[in-house]
Design an enzyme around this catalytic site. Structure first.
Site, short mmCIF file in Angstrom:
data_model
loop_
_atom_site.label_atom_id
_atom_site.label_comp_id
_atom_site.label_asym_id
_atom_site.label_seq_id
_atom_site.Cartn_x
_atom_site.Cartn_y
_atom_site.Cartn_z
N SER A 170 0.85 -1.22 0.04
CA SER A 170 -0.05 0.12 -0.33
C SER A 170 0.87 1.29 -0.04
CB SER A 170 -0.94 0.06 1.29
OG SER A 170 -2.08 0.90 1.05
N ASP A 377 -8.10 -6.43 -5.64
CA ASP A 377 -8.11 -5.03 -4.82
C ASP A 377 -8.75 -3.85 -5.75
OD1 ASP A 377 -6.72 -3.05 -3.02
OD2 ASP A 377 -5.09 -3.24 -3.84
N HIS A 435 -6.20 -6.60 -1.46
CA HIS A 435 -5.11 -5.57 -1.02
C HIS A 435 -4.15 -6.31 -0.30
CE1 HIS A 435 -3.59 -1.70 -0.66
NE2 HIS A 435 -3.51 -1.78 0.72
#
Length: 458
Positions: A170, A377, A435
């Site tokens: 991220s 994601d 994610h």
């Protein structure tokens, strides 16, 4: 400085509860650690600014002479999310949030170093919450991280023998590419004694502009937005693009937050970590939580305090309970995650700043760069990642584009992903993952990290 013996995985729970440590709350250098041990400590990277780190030495580490055992430095996102907690207990560390052994721990393939980065994250802290001590840019965070590595590696020949791989998730990807360059600069100047093995960017927030442009079309394709709302999403993305181009990065951060709120309302709360789910049905997601009037990477830095149940309750109870008791060096006035809001707010004017040029520079310097992305994601969607990769100026891009992908499997003939590689650029498409790739595809993730780090066969 202190350490405690790291026992075989089935005994780690007992070790966690019983092992003690005797070092002062701010440790400035790492002593050598035996195989199968763990260490932790603080480094004062600037006056009154302290980074907390925790390192596990794998009980499976081998030395076959030609291929050294690797170390993975895990960099969490947010900004303000704790690698010592999320990456460690929720994704790749030896124990899960119930303090039970994790069969898919990356410790099987590498030593693991977790850092609560930047200062103010997790157990890291600035004294007296002095606003000026929180980093304002990714580059400042990289400089602090490099200072920590100098303290840990210089003078420690055992650690220096293990190549270091920066593996990010991220927003951690922005930290990874800036840190990669700062680390290389320090190595070349003779100020840091380590070998940088490579940088891996997992579902990483490298180009915010490309991600916000991906959301409308992607959600329209999977029926979470209709054409009208997808058009509105694209219109807001265009305004964000204009603000970034004008250097109005704080305004772009605010509009990004409004775009997420709009998408949540029009999609009936699609989960930004897995677009096939609602937030409420995703065990790794929070219901909408706002921090300082903004979604923090769709509550990335605050989801850690809610959904991850443990024997002690939520993860904040775990970290401020059994883990604090184990570590014994956390100052009494430091609450885990207590300064995370300051971390995000201080970086608000750098949050939407792209880092494509840093990826380009790493590639041009011959650094191995791996990109991996979860298929479902949304926040860092594969569509957005593919878009920013095409903006690279790297001379090998055309050849990379013309390569065929290799299908990937794990313990069956079912396709789990694809890999495309050319020279020092590698791209993994991970099927069925959102994610948090190591959580959704643990088997393939373990094989992937072994390949990235060239981990010796055990």
């Amino acid at each position: 400085m202190g350490k405690c013996s790291l026992l075989p995985l089935q005994l780690l729970l007992l070790s966690l509860l019983l092992c003690s440590s005797s070092f002062h709350h701010v440790a400035d250098a790492a002593a050598g650690a035996a195989d199968g041990s763990e260490q932790w400590g603080y480094v004062e990277v600037r006056p009154k600014a302290h980074l907390f780190w925790w390192c596990y030495r794998s009980p499976r580490r081998v030395d076959n002479g030609s291929t050294p055992w690797p170390t993975v430095l895990w960099l969490q996102g947010g900004p303000g999310a704790s690698g010592v907690a999320i990456g460690n207990f929720q994704e790749i560390g030896p124990l899960d949030t119930d303090l039970k052994p994790r069969s898919s721990t990356w410790l099987q393939k590498a030593d693991l170093l977790f850092v609560d980065n930047p200062v103010g994250t997790g157990f890291s802290f600035v004294e007296d919450e002095i606003e000026s001590l929180f980093v304002k840019t990714d580059v400042e965070a990289a400089e602090d991280l490099t200072t920590l590595l100098k303290k840990l590696y210089n003078g420690n020949e055992s650690w220096q023998k293990s190549p270091l791989f920066l593996v990010a998730e991220s927003y951690g990807g922005k930290f990874a590419v800036t840190a990669g360059l700062t680390i290389l600069e320090a190595i070349n100047a003779g100020e840091l004694k380590l070998k940088l093995g490579g940088v891996a960017l997992g579902d990483s927030w490298i180009s915010p502009e490309d991600f916000v442009f991906s959301w409308g079309p992607l959600l329209h394709d999977v029926s979470r937005l209709d054409a009208k709302d997808a058009k509105k999403s694209n219109s807001m993305a265009e305004r964000i693009q204009q603000q970034i181009a004008k250097g109005q990065l704080g305004d772009a951060t605010n509009l990004w937050s409004n775009l997420e709120i709009f998408i949540s309302s029009k999609s009936n709360d699609v989960d930004f970590y897995n677009f096939l789910l609602d937030e409420a049905s995703d065990p790794l997601s929070l219901t909408s939580v706002e921090s300082s009037g903004k979604f923090m990477m769709k509550t990335y830095a605050t989801y850690l305090s809610s959904k991850a149940s443990s024997t002690s309750g939520d993860i904040s109870s775990l970290m401020d309970g059994p883990i604090r008791d184990k570590l014994k060096i956390i100052p009494k006035n430091v609450r885990w995650g207590g300064q995370s809001d300051h971390v995000f707010s201080s970086l608000a004017n750098d949050f939407m700043n792209p880092r494509i040029s840093e990826v380009d520079e790493l590639l041009s310097l011959g650094v191995n760069v791996t990109i991996y992305n979860g298929q479902v994601d949304l926040i860092c969607a594969t569509k957005g990642t593919e878009a920013w990769v095409q903006k690279l100026k790297w001379e090998g891009l055309n050849s990379f584009n013309n390569m065929d992908r290799t299908p990937l499997y794990c313990d069956s003939e079912v396709t789990k992903g694809f890999l495309k590689s050319y020279k020092n650029l590698h791209f993994y498409w991970i099927l069925g993952a959102g994610h948090f790739v190591p959580v959704d595809q643990p088997c393939l993730s373990l094989k992937m990290i072994a390949d990235i780090t060239h981990s010796p066969a055990v």
